[in-house]
Motif scaffolding. Structure first.
Motif, PDB file in Angstrom:
ATOM      1  N   ALA A 112     -11.716  -6.274 -27.065  1.00 56.41           N
ATOM      2  CA  ALA A 112     -12.899  -6.999 -26.569  1.00 56.41           C
ATOM      3  C   ALA A 112     -14.037  -6.037 -26.220  1.00 56.41           C
ATOM      4  CB  ALA A 112     -12.515  -7.825 -25.345  1.00 56.41           C
ATOM      5  N   ILE A 113     -13.711  -4.754 -26.018  1.00 61.21           N
ATOM      6  CA  ILE A 113     -14.761  -3.771 -25.687  1.00 61.21           C
ATOM      7  C   ILE A 113     -15.611  -3.525 -26.940  1.00 61.21           C
ATOM      8  CG2 ILE A 113     -15.189  -1.374 -24.971  1.00 61.21           C
ATOM      9  CD1 ILE A 113     -12.486  -1.432 -23.486  1.00 61.21           C
ATOM     10  N   ALA A 114     -16.931  -3.548 -26.781  1.00 59.09           N
ATOM     11  CA  ALA A 114     -17.814  -3.250 -27.919  1.00 59.09           C
ATOM     12  C   ALA A 114     -17.475  -1.849 -28.433  1.00 59.09           C
ATOM     13  CB  ALA A 114     -19.266  -3.307 -27.476  1.00 59.09           C
ATOM     14  N   ALA A 115     -17.278  -1.708 -29.749  1.00 60.18           N
ATOM     15  CA  ALA A 115     -16.834  -0.421 -30.305  1.00 60.18           C
ATOM     16  C   ALA A 115     -17.800   0.712 -29.941  1.00 60.18           C
ATOM     17  CB  ALA A 115     -16.672  -0.529 -31.817  1.00 60.18           C
ATOM     18  N   GLN A 116     -19.109   0.416 -29.839  1.00 61.75           N
ATOM     19  CA  GLN A 116     -20.102   1.458 -29.516  1.00 61.75           C
ATOM     20  C   GLN A 116     -20.025   1.880 -28.053  1.00 61.75           C
ATOM     21  OE1 GLN A 116     -20.509  -1.741 -30.713  1.00 61.75           O
ATOM     22  NE2 GLN A 116     -22.733  -1.989 -30.520  1.00 61.75           N
ATOM     23  N   LYS A 117     -19.270   1.110 -27.210  1.00 64.65           N
ATOM     24  CA  LYS A 117     -19.127   1.468 -25.788  1.00 64.65           C
ATOM     25  C   LYS A 117     -17.693   1.904 -25.460  1.00 64.65           C
ATOM     26  CE  LYS A 117     -22.944  -1.381 -24.078  1.00 64.65           C
ATOM     27  NZ  LYS A 117     -23.462  -2.169 -22.938  1.00 64.65           N
ATOM     28  N   ASP A 118     -16.856   1.994 -26.481  1.00 60.88           N
ATOM     29  CA  ASP A 118     -15.432   2.297 -26.288  1.00 60.88           C
ATOM     30  C   ASP A 118     -15.233   3.815 -26.147  1.00 60.88           C
ATOM     31  OD1 ASP A 118     -12.583   2.313 -26.525  1.00 60.88           O
ATOM     32  OD2 ASP A 118     -12.789   2.547 -28.695  1.00 60.88           O
ATOM     33  N   VAL A 119     -15.619   4.352 -24.981  1.00 64.62           N
ATOM     34  CA  VAL A 119     -15.617   5.813 -24.786  1.00 64.62           C
ATOM     35  C   VAL A 119     -14.213   6.420 -24.722  1.00 64.62           C
ATOM     36  CG1 VAL A 119     -17.917   6.156 -23.812  1.00 64.62           C
ATOM     37  CG2 VAL A 119     -16.077   5.342 -22.329  1.00 64.62           C
ATOM     38  N   ASP A 120     -13.187   5.582 -24.578  1.00 65.12           N
ATOM     39  CA  ASP A 120     -11.803   6.078 -24.663  1.00 65.12           C
ATOM     40  C   ASP A 120     -11.393   6.257 -26.129  1.00 65.12           C
ATOM     41  OD1 ASP A 120     -10.513   6.719 -22.315  1.00 65.12           O
ATOM     42  OD2 ASP A 120      -9.938   4.644 -21.854  1.00 65.12           O
ATOM     43  N   GLY A 121     -12.095   5.581 -27.022  1.00 64.03           N
ATOM     44  CA  GLY A 121     -11.779   5.684 -28.456  1.00 64.03           C
ATOM     45  C   GLY A 121     -10.515   4.945 -28.858  1.00 64.03           C
ATOM     46  N   PHE A 122     -10.122   3.916 -28.089  1.00 56.19           N
ATOM     47  CA  PHE A 122      -8.863   3.212 -28.366  1.00 56.19           C
ATOM     48  C   PHE A 122      -9.051   1.955 -29.211  1.00 56.19           C
ATOM     49  CE2 PHE A 122      -7.098   4.786 -23.997  1.00 56.19           C
ATOM     50  CZ  PHE A 122      -6.989   6.063 -24.503  1.00 56.19           C
ATOM     51  N   HIS A 123     -10.304   1.473 -29.362  1.00 55.56           N
ATOM     52  CA  HIS A 123     -10.550   0.253 -30.143  1.00 55.56           C
ATOM     53  C   HIS A 123     -10.078   0.475 -31.585  1.00 55.56           C
ATOM     54  CE1 HIS A 123     -12.804  -2.889 -32.219  1.00 55.56           C
ATOM     55  NE2 HIS A 123     -13.034  -3.447 -31.045  1.00 55.56           N
ATOM     56  N   ILE A 124      -9.570  -0.591 -32.193  1.00 54.00           N
ATOM     57  CA  ILE A 124      -8.978  -0.439 -33.529  1.00 54.00           C
ATOM     58  C   ILE A 124      -9.997   0.098 -34.548  1.00 54.00           C
ATOM     59  CG2 ILE A 124      -9.335  -2.813 -34.378  1.00 54.00           C
ATOM     60  CD1 ILE A 124      -6.261  -2.636 -35.107  1.00 54.00           C
ATOM     61  N   SER A 125     -11.260  -0.270 -34.396  1.00 49.87           N
ATOM     62  CA  SER A 125     -12.235   0.240 -35.383  1.00 49.87           C
ATOM     63  C   SER A 125     -12.505   1.728 -35.139  1.00 49.87           C
ATOM     64  CB  SER A 125     -13.513  -0.597 -35.405  1.00 49.87           C
ATOM     65  OG  SER A 125     -14.244  -0.368 -34.251  1.00 49.87           O
ATOM     66  N   ASN A 126     -12.424   2.165 -33.885  1.00 49.96           N
ATOM     67  CA  ASN A 126     -12.575   3.599 -33.622  1.00 49.96           C
ATOM     68  C   ASN A 126     -11.342   4.383 -34.086  1.00 49.96           C
ATOM     69  OD1 ASN A 126     -15.217   3.753 -32.652  1.00 49.96           O
ATOM     70  ND2 ASN A 126     -14.574   2.918 -30.679  1.00 49.96           N
ATOM     71  N   ALA A 127     -10.159   3.769 -33.941  1.00 43.78           N
ATOM     72  CA  ALA A 127      -8.943   4.418 -34.461  1.00 43.78           C
ATOM     73  C   ALA A 127      -9.048   4.549 -35.981  1.00 43.78           C
ATOM     74  CB  ALA A 127      -7.714   3.609 -34.070  1.00 43.78           C
ATOM     75  N   GLY A 128      -9.576   3.516 -36.638  1.00 43.74           N
ATOM     76  CA  GLY A 128      -9.748   3.544 -38.099  1.00 43.74           C
ATOM     77  C   GLY A 128     -10.757   4.591 -38.530  1.00 43.74           C
ATOM     78  N   LEU A 129     -11.871   4.673 -37.793  1.00 45.85           N
ATOM     79  CA  LEU A 129     -12.892   5.680 -38.127  1.00 45.85           C
ATOM     80  C   LEU A 129     -12.325   7.093 -37.983  1.00 45.85           C
ATOM     81  CD1 LEU A 129     -16.036   4.046 -36.474  1.00 45.85           C
ATOM     82  CD2 LEU A 129     -15.739   4.529 -38.913  1.00 45.85           C
ATOM     83  N   LEU A 130     -11.522   7.276 -36.941  1.00 40.32           N
ATOM     84  CA  LEU A 130     -10.899   8.595 -36.733  1.00 40.32           C
ATOM     85  C   LEU A 130      -9.972   8.920 -37.905  1.00 40.32           C
ATOM     86  CD1 LEU A 130     -10.353  10.978 -34.749  1.00 40.32           C
ATOM     87  CD2 LEU A 130      -8.462   9.638 -33.853  1.00 40.32           C
ATOM     88  N   MET A 131      -9.211   7.911 -38.332  1.00 42.04           N
ATOM     89  CA  MET A 131      -8.250   8.139 -39.408  1.00 42.04           C
ATOM     90  C   MET A 131      -8.944   8.463 -40.734  1.00 42.04           C
ATOM     91  SD  MET A 131      -5.107   5.812 -40.490  1.00 42.04           S
ATOM     92  CE  MET A 131      -4.208   6.256 -41.954  1.00 42.04           C
ATOM     93  N   THR A 132     -10.138   7.891 -40.933  1.00 40.17           N
ATOM     94  CA  THR A 132     -10.848   8.148 -42.191  1.00 40.17           C
ATOM     95  C   THR A 132     -11.747   9.382 -42.092  1.00 40.17           C
ATOM     96  OG1 THR A 132     -12.480   6.518 -41.499  1.00 40.17           O
ATOM     97  CG2 THR A 132     -10.811   5.769 -43.051  1.00 40.17           C
TER      98      THR A 132
END
Ligand code: NDP
Length: 284
Positions: A112-132
Motif C-alpha cells: 500500500a506504500i507508494a513505491a516512490q516513498k518506500d524508503v525501506d525498499g521492500f515494496h514488490i516493485s522496488n524489489a523487482g527494480l533491484l533485481m533487474t
C-alpha cells in the motif's frame, strides 16, 4: 593475523553529515525532506529502533513524524494512514516498522506504500527494480553493507561472496547488490549442507541469520572480509552478532563489530533514501 575492524559508527557519521548538507539545500529550496515512521504495538526492540530513526532524522535536519498505534489497531485503519501519507506533500519517505501484529498482513501494508516513498525498499516493485539492476531504493541494511565495502576499498568485481540468510529484507537484496557489483554470489539458508565448505571459499562473507556466534575462525578463509549483520542478545543480555568476533578476527582481513558495525549504517542509509526521495520529488 588480526583483522582490521570496520568502524560503522564513524562511516555512518560521515554519511549523516553529507545527508545534512543535502537536506539543508532542499530545505532552502522549500522541500524539507520528511520521513513518517509508523509503529503498531509496543515491542520494546521496535520502540528503540523507531526512536533512533526519528532522532537521527532530526539531527540531520529532516522533518520526521512518529505515529504510534496500539497493537489492536485494525488493518484497515493502518492502510488508511498509509494512503493518507502517500498523498502528504511534506512526507517523502514512509516506513512501517516490522514486525506487525499477527492479525495484520505485512505484505498488504507494504504494497500500500507508494513505491516512490518506500524508503525501506521492500515494496514488490522496488524489489523487482533491484533485481533487474535498476534500483529506485536499495534496502537500507544491504545498502549500508555495500557502502562499508566501498569505503574499505574491498574489490567486489570477480570476488566470491557468500551471503548467509535469505530474508527479503537482508539476505536476498544483499545478494542482488553484490552480484550487480560483479561478485559471484552464493546464498545459504538453514538447509545448506556443509556451510563451512561454502564460507571457506569466500572472499566476502555476509552473515544475517539471527543465530549468535554461528561463524567461527574454522569457517573463514585467511584474509576474507566478514560482515556481521546479526543483532542478538547473549546470556548476559549483551548485544552480539552472528559471528564469533574474537575467533574470526584472528583469520579475517577485515570484520565488522556488533554493536558499532552494520547497525548504525542501516539508519544512515534510511536518511540517504529519504533525501533521495525528496530530491526526486523536487525534480517532478
Ligand atoms: P530472518 O529470520 O527473516 O531470516 C534469517 C535467515 O537466516 C533465513 O533465510 C534462514 O534460513 C537463515 N538461517 C537461519 N539459521 C541458519 C543457519 N544455521 N545456517 C544458515 N542459514 C540460517 O532474519 P532477518 O534477515 O530479518 O535478520 C537476520 C539478522 O539480522 C537478525 O539478527 C536481525 O536482528 C539482524 N538485522 C540487523 C539489522 C541491522 O541493521 N544490523 C537490520 C535487519 C536485521 P531459512 O530461509 O532456511 O529459514
Amino acid at each position: 593475523m588480526t583483522a582490521r575492524v570496520i568502524d560503522g559508527v564513524k562511516l555512518a557519521a560521515k554519511i549523516r553529515e553529507d545527508v545534512a548538507h543535502r537536506a539543508a539545500h532542499l530545505t532552502a529550496a522549500g522541500m524539507k525532506p520528511g520521513l513518517a515512521v509508523i509503529l503498531v504495538g509496543s515491542d520494546p526492540a521496535s520502540q528503540v529502533y523507531v526512536k533512533n530513526k526519528v532522532a537521527a532524522c532530526e539531527k540531520a535536519g529532516l522533518h520526521s513524524v512518529l505515529e504510534q498505534y496500539p497493537s489492536d489497531m485494525t488493518q484497515e485503519s493502518l492502510l488508511e494512514r498509509v494512503r493518507a501519507l502517500n498523498v502528504d506533500p511534506a512526507i517523502h519517505g514512509i516506513l512501517v516498522q516490522l514486525p506487525l501484529p499477527p492479525h495484520i498482513d505485512s505484505h498488504r501494508v507494504i504494497e500500500a506504500i507508494a513505491a516512490q516513498k518506500d524508503v525501506d525498499g521492500f515494496h514488490i516493485s522496488n524489489a523487482g527494480l533491484l533485481m533487474t539492476g535498476k534500483p529506485l531504493f536499495r534496502p537500507c541494511t544491504p545498502y549500508g553493507v555495500m557502502k562499508m565495502l566501498e569505503a574499505e576499498q574491498v574489490p567486489i568485481r570477480g570476488a566470491v561472496a557468500v551471503v548467509i540468510g535469505a530474508s527479503n529484507i537482508v539476505g536476498k537484496p544483499m545478494a542482488m547488490l553484490l552480484q550487480s557489483a560483479g561478485a559471484t554470489v552464493t546464498i545459504c539458508n538453514s538447509k545448506t549442507k556443509d556451510l563451512g565448505w561454502h564460507t571457506r571459499h569466500a572472499d566476502i562473507v555476509v552473515v544475517a541469520t539471527g543465530k549468535p556466534k554461528m561463524i567461527d575462525a574454522s569457517m573463514v578463509k585467511a584474509g576474507a572480509i566478514v560482515i556481521d549483520v546479526g543483532i542478538n542478545r547473549n546470556a548476559e543480555g549483551k548485544l552480539c552478532g552472528d559471528v564469533d568476533f574474537e575467533s574470526v578476527k584472528t583469520v579475517a582481513g577485515a570484520i565488522t563489530p556488533v554493536p558499532g558495525g552494520v547497525g548504525p549504517m542501516t539508519i544512515a542509509m534510511l536518511l540517504v533514501n529519504t533525501v533521495e526521495a525528496a530530491e526526486r520529488a523536487q525534480q517532478r
